[in-house]
Design a protein around this motif. Structure first.
Motif, PDB file in Angstrom:
ATOM      1  N   UNK A 196       0.875  -1.165   0.000  1.00 43.33           N
ATOM      2  CA  UNK A 196       0.000   0.000   0.000  1.00 43.33           C
ATOM      3  C   UNK A 196       0.916   1.220   0.000  1.00 43.33           C
ATOM      4  N   UNK A 197       1.011   1.898  -1.144  1.00 43.09           N
ATOM      5  CA  UNK A 197       2.047   2.901  -1.369  1.00 43.09           C
ATOM      6  C   UNK A 197       3.391   2.251  -1.048  1.00 43.09           C
ATOM      7  N   UNK A 198       4.183   2.846  -0.146  1.00 46.18           N
ATOM      8  CA  UNK A 198       5.461   2.228   0.229  1.00 46.18           C
ATOM      9  C   UNK A 198       5.414   1.693   1.661  1.00 46.18           C
ATOM     10  N   UNK A 199       4.195   1.495   2.166  1.00 48.93           N
ATOM     11  CA  UNK A 199       4.044   1.090   3.550  1.00 48.93           C
ATOM     12  C   UNK A 199       4.566  -0.290   3.875  1.00 48.93           C
ATOM     13  N   UNK A 200       4.694  -1.147   2.868  1.00 44.54           N
ATOM     14  CA  UNK A 200       5.118  -2.528   3.113  1.00 44.54           C
ATOM     15  C   UNK A 200       6.514  -2.818   2.596  1.00 44.54           C
ATOM     16  N   UNK A 201       7.257  -1.765   2.250  1.00 44.09           N
ATOM     17  CA  UNK A 201       8.645  -1.932   1.822  1.00 44.09           C
ATOM     18  C   UNK A 201       9.512  -0.965   2.621  1.00 44.09           C
ATOM     19  N   UNK A 202      10.766  -1.342   2.799  1.00 46.78           N
ATOM     20  CA  UNK A 202      11.668  -0.547   3.632  1.00 46.78           C
ATOM     21  C   UNK A 202      12.583   0.323   2.789  1.00 46.78           C
ATOM     22  N   UNK A 203      13.175   1.339   3.435  1.00 43.68           N
ATOM     23  CA  UNK A 203      14.238   2.117   2.823  1.00 43.68           C
ATOM     24  C   UNK A 203      13.760   3.315   2.034  1.00 43.68           C
ATOM     25  N   UNK A 204      14.730   4.114   1.599  1.00 49.68           N
ATOM     26  CA  UNK A 204      14.461   5.308   0.815  1.00 49.68           C
ATOM     27  C   UNK A 204      14.755   5.066  -0.662  1.00 49.68           C
ATOM     28  N   UNK A 205      14.330   6.016  -1.502  1.00 52.92           N
ATOM     29  CA  UNK A 205      14.411   5.823  -2.947  1.00 52.92           C
ATOM     30  C   UNK A 205      14.991   7.063  -3.619  1.00 52.92           C
ATOM     31  N   UNK A 206      15.743   6.804  -4.676  1.00 52.13           N
ATOM     32  CA  UNK A 206      16.312   7.882  -5.475  1.00 52.13           C
ATOM     33  C   UNK A 206      15.317   8.422  -6.490  1.00 52.13           C
ATOM     34  N   UNK A 207      14.335   7.612  -6.833  1.00 55.98           N
ATOM     35  CA  UNK A 207      13.288   8.043  -7.758  1.00 55.98           C
ATOM     36  C   UNK A 207      12.000   7.321  -7.409  1.00 55.98           C
ATOM     37  N   UNK A 208      10.941   8.108  -7.236  1.00 55.05           N
ATOM     38  CA  UNK A 208       9.599   7.561  -7.030  1.00 55.05           C
ATOM     39  C   UNK A 208       8.734   8.088  -8.170  1.00 55.05           C
ATOM     40  N   UNK A 209       8.096   7.181  -8.895  1.00 51.23           N
ATOM     41  CA  UNK A 209       7.192   7.562  -9.984  1.00 51.23           C
ATOM     42  C   UNK A 209       5.812   7.022  -9.656  1.00 51.23           C
ATOM     43  N   UNK A 210       4.798   7.819  -9.898  1.00 53.86           N
ATOM     44  CA  UNK A 210       3.443   7.364  -9.598  1.00 53.86           C
ATOM     45  C   UNK A 210       2.439   7.981 -10.558  1.00 53.86           C
ATOM     46  N   UNK A 211       1.501   7.162 -10.979  1.00 58.05           N
ATOM     47  CA  UNK A 211       0.320   7.595 -11.718  1.00 58.05           C
ATOM     48  C   UNK A 211      -0.880   7.030 -10.966  1.00 58.05           C
ATOM     49  N   UNK A 212      -1.203   7.625  -9.812  1.00 60.52           N
ATOM     50  CA  UNK A 212      -2.270   7.066  -8.975  1.00 60.52           C
ATOM     51  C   UNK A 212      -3.647   7.378  -9.551  1.00 60.52           C
ATOM     52  N   UNK A 213      -4.685   6.694  -9.087  1.00 63.77           N
ATOM     53  CA  UNK A 213      -6.045   7.070  -9.472  1.00 63.77           C
ATOM     54  C   UNK A 213      -6.291   8.529  -9.088  1.00 63.77           C
ATOM     55  N   UNK A 214      -7.002   9.278  -9.972  1.00 64.54           N
ATOM     56  CA  UNK A 214      -7.210  10.690  -9.673  1.00 64.54           C
ATOM     57  C   UNK A 214      -8.597  11.183 -10.058  1.00 64.54           C
ATOM     58  N   UNK A 215      -9.451  10.280 -10.531  1.00 65.84           N
ATOM     59  CA  UNK A 215     -10.792  10.695 -10.939  1.00 65.84           C
ATOM     60  C   UNK A 215     -11.751  10.675  -9.750  1.00 65.84           C
ATOM     61  N   UNK A 216     -12.799  11.483  -9.853  1.00 65.15           N
ATOM     62  CA  UNK A 216     -13.935  11.359  -8.938  1.00 65.15           C
ATOM     63  C   UNK A 216     -14.835  10.297  -9.553  1.00 65.15           C
ATOM     64  N   UNK A 217     -14.879   9.124  -8.950  1.00 64.84           N
ATOM     65  CA  UNK A 217     -15.565   7.994  -9.568  1.00 64.84           C
ATOM     66  C   UNK A 217     -16.726   7.542  -8.686  1.00 64.84           C
ATOM     67  N   UNK A 218     -17.972   7.823  -9.079  1.00 62.01           N
ATOM     68  CA  UNK A 218     -19.123   7.410  -8.274  1.00 62.01           C
ATOM     69  C   UNK A 218     -19.176   5.897  -8.043  1.00 62.01           C
ATOM     70  N   UNK A 219     -18.579   5.121  -8.950  1.00 61.19           N
ATOM     71  CA  UNK A 219     -18.577   3.665  -8.791  1.00 61.19           C
ATOM     72  C   UNK A 219     -17.437   3.177  -7.906  1.00 61.19           C
ATOM     73  N   UNK A 220     -16.566   4.079  -7.487  1.00 58.61           N
ATOM     74  CA  UNK A 220     -15.471   3.768  -6.553  1.00 58.61           C
ATOM     75  C   UNK A 220     -14.578   2.630  -7.041  1.00 58.61           C
ATOM     76  N   UNK A 221     -14.309   2.580  -8.352  1.00 57.17           N
ATOM     77  CA  UNK A 221     -13.413   1.565  -8.881  1.00 57.17           C
ATOM     78  C   UNK A 221     -11.977   1.886  -8.453  1.00 57.17           C
ATOM     79  N   UNK A 222     -11.307   0.880  -7.917  1.00 61.97           N
ATOM     80  CA  UNK A 222     -10.014   1.117  -7.279  1.00 61.97           C
ATOM     81  C   UNK A 222      -8.983   1.695  -8.229  1.00 61.97           C
ATOM     82  N   UNK A 223      -8.971   1.236  -9.495  1.00 58.19           N
ATOM     83  CA  UNK A 223      -7.954   1.708 -10.421  1.00 58.19           C
ATOM     84  C   UNK A 223      -8.224   3.140 -10.882  1.00 58.19           C
ATOM     85  N   UNK A 224      -9.409   3.671 -10.594  1.00 58.72           N
ATOM     86  CA  UNK A 224      -9.833   4.965 -11.142  1.00 58.72           C
ATOM     87  C   UNK A 224     -10.130   6.016 -10.071  1.00 58.72           C
ATOM     88  N   UNK A 225     -10.651   5.605  -8.941  1.00 59.08           N
ATOM     89  CA  UNK A 225     -11.145   6.528  -7.921  1.00 59.08           C
ATOM     90  C   UNK A 225     -10.003   7.055  -7.052  1.00 59.08           C
TER      91      UNK A 225
END
Length: 321
Positions: A196-225
């Motif tokens: 869940x994000x980086x909660x289950x891995x240890x250490x720091x990172x030189x690069x973090x890239x993310x394209x997280x869900x960002x829509x307002x989704x009434x159906x609450x689909x995990x990949x989209x909401x």
């Protein structure tokens, strides 16, 4: 690759063999937005699939003789073939990008564990590679957060062969596909793990890239909401994680979207508040001012005049220890 494939569970081995066969066949398919996908499939003559791209790209139902017996057998062995009498359907899609093939969920991606791949995947990879090109020091440890198909992890791993690239996602199906796609691309420096994000891995990172869900989704689909009134809860959580997990000299590249209301960008405002006082140097720019306009017709975006895409980059100075 044969002996290593044989050691995998039968469904995973079948998907890798399918990917290898598609590469030999020269398979190519560019996955479009769901709205475009639906429009194209509604056209006369597109009810059934008659080719590999129809079946594995456009997710059209097909008759048993539409594709080769090898493809059917591999889909079946992978548990990715649904039969309804003499009308069958692939439960996966395969997209091409960056000279690689990526397995992800069939259209429509409505299942709770759906793994999405589409134009925003391309944009995120492009943003990550543009940032890499501007660095003077190659990142040693990289995290692709919410990796989905693992496309970002694979693209970065190909360019920085000595880096350790971690593809993390809370969705076990995404972790599986990212692992298989990394193997299909031959990127041995990618590790796919559930987190869940980086909660289950240890250490720091030189690069973090993310394209997280960002829509307002009434159906609450995990990949989209993205969560919250503006769809920004997950993107803001990514920023908060980066504040604590970037190594000195490390950077976050966040690709996200935002509903512009009265000329105001709520994601930019929230990011500015969160990054204030952190010591991170950051930039923010719109990369597309008007996308997913079909959503403006629904109540979730009744307040917005447009939906824009943006890239935020935040960097910790090397002196900040």
């Amino acid at each position: 690759m044969g002996s290593s494939i044989d050691a995998l569970p039968r469904p995973d081995a079948a998907l890798l063999r399918l990917g290898a066969a598609l590469k030999v066949a020269g398979y190519r398919f560019t996955t479009v937005t769901p709205a475009t996908h639906e429009r194209v499939n509604r056209r006369p003559g597109n009810t059934f699939g008659h080719s590999l791209t129809d079946v594995l790209g456009w997710s059209r139902p097909f008759r048993p003789d539409a594709v080769s017996g090898e493809v059917v057998a591999l889909l079946d062995a992978a548990g990715a073939l649904r039969r309804d009498g003499d009308v069958w359907r692939s439960m996966i899609r395969v997209s091409s990008y960056d000279n690689e093939l990526f397995v992800h969920s069939a259209f429509p991606p409505d299942a709770p564990d759906a793994v999405f791949f589409g134009p925003d995947t391309h944009r995120t990879v492009d943003a990550a590679l543009a940032h890499l090109a501007g660095r003077t020091v190659a990142p040693g440890r990289v995290a692709d957060v919410g990796s989905g198909s693992g496309a970002v992890a694979v693209a970065v791993a190909k360019r920085v062969a000595r880096s350790d690239v971690l593809a993390v996602d809370v969705n076990p199906t995404a972790v599986r596909y990212a692992r298989l796609n990394a193997a299909l691309a031959g990127t041995t420096n990618v590790e796919a793990r559930r987190s869940d994000l980086l909660g289950d891995v240890a250490g720091n990172f030189d690069l973090i890239v993310a394209n997280p869900p960002f829509m307002i989704d009434p159906e609450c689909r995990a990949y989209r909401d993205g969560g919250g009134p503006h769809g920004h809860d997950v993107p803001m959580a990514v920023i908060g994680t980066a504040v604590h997990r970037l190594a000195p000299g490390g950077s976050l590249v966040l690709f996200s979207g935002t509903g512009i209301t009265g000329g105001r960008d709520p994601l930019l405002a929230a990011a500015a508040d969160r990054l204030a006082g952190t010591g991170l140097r950051w930039t923010y720019r719109e990369v597309d001012p008007d996308v997913y306009s079909e959503n403006l017709d629904g109540p979730a975006y009744a307040h917005a005049e447009r939906i824009a895409l943006a890239v935020l980059t935040a960097t910790r100075t090397r002196e900040d220890r």
